[in-house]
Design a protein around this motif. Structure first.
Motif, PDB file in Angstrom:
ATOM      1  N   LEU A 277      27.478 -21.643  34.238  1.00  0.00           N
ATOM      2  CA  LEU A 277      28.620 -21.048  34.925  1.00  0.00           C
ATOM      3  C   LEU A 277      28.801 -19.618  34.439  1.00  0.00           C
ATOM      4  O   LEU A 277      28.879 -19.374  33.239  1.00  0.00           O
ATOM      5  CB  LEU A 277      29.886 -21.868  34.649  1.00  0.00           C
ATOM      6  N   ARG A 278      28.824 -18.691  35.397  1.00  0.00           N
ATOM      7  CA  ARG A 278      29.055 -17.275  35.067  1.00  0.00           C
ATOM      8  C   ARG A 278      30.381 -16.843  35.664  1.00  0.00           C
ATOM      9  O   ARG A 278      30.711 -17.242  36.787  1.00  0.00           O
ATOM     10  CB  ARG A 278      27.935 -16.409  35.656  1.00  0.00           C
ATOM     11  N   GLY A 279      31.122 -16.019  34.945  1.00  0.00           N
ATOM     12  CA  GLY A 279      32.398 -15.527  35.444  1.00  0.00           C
ATOM     13  C   GLY A 279      32.563 -14.057  35.128  1.00  0.00           C
ATOM     14  O   GLY A 279      32.007 -13.542  34.160  1.00  0.00           O
ATOM     15  N   VAL A 280      33.321 -13.361  35.981  1.00  0.00           N
ATOM     16  CA  VAL A 280      33.604 -11.938  35.748  1.00  0.00           C
ATOM     17  C   VAL A 280      35.013 -11.639  36.241  1.00  0.00           C
ATOM     18  O   VAL A 280      35.485 -12.222  37.219  1.00  0.00           O
ATOM     19  CB  VAL A 280      32.578 -11.014  36.458  1.00  0.00           C
ATOM     20  N   VAL A 281      35.695 -10.767  35.506  1.00  0.00           N
ATOM     21  CA  VAL A 281      36.965 -10.221  35.981  1.00  0.00           C
ATOM     22  C   VAL A 281      36.987  -8.766  35.539  1.00  0.00           C
ATOM     23  O   VAL A 281      36.445  -8.420  34.484  1.00  0.00           O
ATOM     24  CB  VAL A 281      38.176 -11.017  35.430  1.00  0.00           C
ATOM     25  N   ALA A 321      40.499 -14.734  26.071  1.00  0.00           N
ATOM     26  CA  ALA A 321      40.455 -14.264  24.686  1.00  0.00           C
ATOM     27  C   ALA A 321      39.841 -12.864  24.591  1.00  0.00           C
ATOM     28  O   ALA A 321      40.133 -12.108  23.667  1.00  0.00           O
ATOM     29  CB  ALA A 321      39.674 -15.248  23.820  1.00  0.00           C
ATOM     30  N   LYS A 322      38.979 -12.537  25.570  1.00  0.00           N
ATOM     31  CA  LYS A 322      38.330 -11.210  25.580  1.00  0.00           C
ATOM     32  C   LYS A 322      39.158 -10.182  26.357  1.00  0.00           C
ATOM     33  O   LYS A 322      38.686  -9.095  26.655  1.00  0.00           O
ATOM     34  CB  LYS A 322      36.941 -11.310  26.227  1.00  0.00           C
ATOM     35  N   GLY A 323      40.358 -10.573  26.818  1.00  0.00           N
ATOM     36  CA  GLY A 323      41.233  -9.604  27.470  1.00  0.00           C
ATOM     37  C   GLY A 323      41.271  -9.677  28.976  1.00  0.00           C
ATOM     38  O   GLY A 323      41.768  -8.758  29.632  1.00  0.00           O
ATOM     39  N   LEU A 327      43.377  -7.534  33.033  1.00  0.00           N
ATOM     40  CA  LEU A 327      42.570  -6.817  34.022  1.00  0.00           C
ATOM     41  C   LEU A 327      42.865  -7.265  35.454  1.00  0.00           C
ATOM     42  O   LEU A 327      42.386  -6.667  36.396  1.00  0.00           O
ATOM     43  CB  LEU A 327      41.071  -7.051  33.751  1.00  0.00           C
ATOM     44  N   MET A 328      43.646  -8.323  35.607  1.00  0.00           N
ATOM     45  CA  MET A 328      43.742  -8.928  36.936  1.00  0.00           C
ATOM     46  C   MET A 328      44.827  -8.366  37.823  1.00  0.00           C
ATOM     47  O   MET A 328      44.895  -8.690  38.979  1.00  0.00           O
ATOM     48  CB  MET A 328      43.894 -10.447  36.806  1.00  0.00           C
ATOM     49  N   GLY A 329      45.673  -7.527  37.278  1.00  0.00           N
ATOM     50  CA  GLY A 329      46.729  -6.949  38.127  1.00  0.00           C
ATOM     51  C   GLY A 329      47.750  -8.015  38.445  1.00  0.00           C
ATOM     52  O   GLY A 329      48.685  -8.206  37.698  1.00  0.00           O
TER      53      GLY A 329
END
Length: 333
Positions: A277-281, A321-323, A327-329
Motif C-alpha cells: 500500500l502506497r500513500g501520498v498527501v 506522524a510525518k506531518g 498538509l491537507m487543508g
C-alpha cells in the motif's frame, strides 16, 4: 401451456454523463446475466453535474452520489452504480455496497499538445520561459504534478477545470491549455485511450483511493438483490480499495483532499499472498509531500477486509506522524 410472466425490469440509477452511462451499461449487462431480469437505466441529475463551482468548494466528489442515494432510499431505483472514488468512506446505515467488480486501470493519464509526455512538457516550457498550463480539478493531482515538475527542475501551472471528458480535452485541442490530466479508466470505458499522450506511472502520480473501480450499491433491506449483485464482486479489487479507502478515512480526509493511494496485490499464481500500500498527501503547490508505503502478508484466512483495513490505518498513522495532517487543508470534522 402456462405462460410465465417476465420478471419486472430492475431499475439502475446512473448519472447522465457519457462516462457514467458507459460504466452503468457495462454493469447492466452483467446484472442481466446473473439475475435473468431486464435492466433499465434511470438517469439522475446530481448537484455535482449542474453546479459550475470547483469540487472542493461544493463538498468534493460526494456531491455526485447524494441524488442517487436519495433515489435508492425512496425506492425509485433498485440499485445504483458509482465511481468508487466518489463515494464517502463512511458506511451508510441503510445502503450496502453489494459488489465492487474487477477494477479498470487505476492510473491517471496525460493528454498534452503535440503528443508530449510530462517530462517533455516541463522541458519545453522551461525552454519557452513560461510554465506549461495543466488542467485538473483535483488537489491530489495538483500536489503531485507540481512536485514532479519541481523534481525535473521546472514547474507547471495547474489550472482548476470542471466538465466532462469532451470539455476537458477541448481545452487542449483549442490551445487554451497545454495539457489535462484524467483517469485512465474513464478514457478506457469511453473508448478514447488513443488520445492519451502518457499513462502516468504511480511512482510519479498516485491515483485517488478507489480510482478505476465501480461500486454497485443497493438498499440493505433488499437482501435477495444484494446476494445476486454480489456475484459481480471481485475479492482482489475489494481488498485493494478497502486498504486505500481506510487510509483516506483514517487521515480524516474528504474525497477532495490531496490524498493519493494505491494497493498492489501480489500472489504466487494461486492466491494473493502479499499487499503493498502506497500513500501520498501534499500541498497543492508541490513544495511538501509526505509519501510512504508499507507491505505485508495477506493470510489465506483473511476475509478480504481485515488485513487491508489494518494496513490502511497503520500507514495513515505513519503519515500523520510525518506531518500529513498539516498538509491537507480541509479536514473532515
Amino acid at each position: 401451456m402456462t405462460h410465465t410472466p417476465e420478471a419486472p425490469a430492475l431499475r439502475l440509477g446512473t448519472r447522465r454523463s457519457k462516462l457514467a452511462m458507459a460504466q452503468s451499461g457495462l454493469v447492466a449487462e452483467q446484472v442481466r446475466r446473473v439475475t435473468g431480469r431486464p435492466v433499465e437505466l434511470v438517469e439522475i441529475t446530481t448537484y455535482g453535474d449542474t453546479s459550475r463551482e470547483h469540487l472542493a468548494q461544493i463538498g468534493g466528489t460526494g456531491v455526485f452520489v447524494a441524488a442517487l442515494r436519495e433515489a435508492l432510499l425512496r425506492g425509485e431505483i433498485d440499485f445504483a452504480v458509482h465511481s468508487l472514488k466518489d463515494l464517502p468512506t463512511a458506511p451508510h446505515d441503510d445502503l450496502l455496497i453489494a459488489a465492487i467488480p474487477p477494477r479498470a486501470d487505476a492510473r491517471d493519464v496525460l493528454i498534452a499538445r503535440d503528443g508530449l509526455d510530462f517530462e517533455q512538457l516541463v522541458r519545453s516550457s522551461r525552454t519557452a520561459g513560461k510554465a506549461a498550463t495543466v488542467g485538473t480539478g483535483s488537489p491530489r493531482r495538483m500536489a503531485q504534478l507540481n512536485a514532479w515538475a519541481l523534481s525535473l527542475g521546472g514547474r507547471v501551472e495547474t489550472v482548476p477545470i470542471r466538465g466532462n471528458i469532451d470539455t476537458r480535452i477541448g481545452y487542449v485541442r483549442s490551445g487554451e491549455l497545454d495539457a489535462v490530466v484524467l483517469a485512465a479508466a474513464g478514457m478506457e470505458r469511453t473508448g478514447r485511450l488513443d488520445e492519451v499522450t502518457e499513462l502516468l506511472s504511480p511512482d510519479a502520480v498516485l491515483p485517488a483511493p478507489g480510482q478505476g473501480a465501480l461500486a454497485v450499491e443497493c438498499a440493505s433491506a433488499n437482501a435477495y438483490l444484494a446476494v445476486q449483485l454480489a456475484e459481480l464482486d471481485d475479492p482482489s479489487t475489494r481488498a485493494a480499495v478497502t486498504a486505500e479507502r481506510t487510509l483516506l478515512a483514517a487521515l480524516e480526509a474528504g474525497c477532495s483532499a490531496p490524498v493519493g493511494a494505491l494497493a498492489d496485490l501480489r500472489g504466487d499464481g494461486q492466491a494473493v499472498t502479499e499487499m503493498r500500500l502506497r500513500g501520498v498527501v501534499g500541498t497543492t503547490d508541490g513544495e511538501t509531500l509526505v509519501q510512504l508505503s508499507t507491505t505485508g502478508p495477506v493470510p489465506a484466512s483473511d476475509d478480504g477486509t481485515t488485513v487491508p483495513q489494518n494496513m490502511g490505518r497503520e500507514l495513515a498513522d505513519e503519515m500523520l506522524a510525518k506531518g500529513a495532517a498539516g498538509l491537507m487543508g480541509e479536514r473532515a470534522l
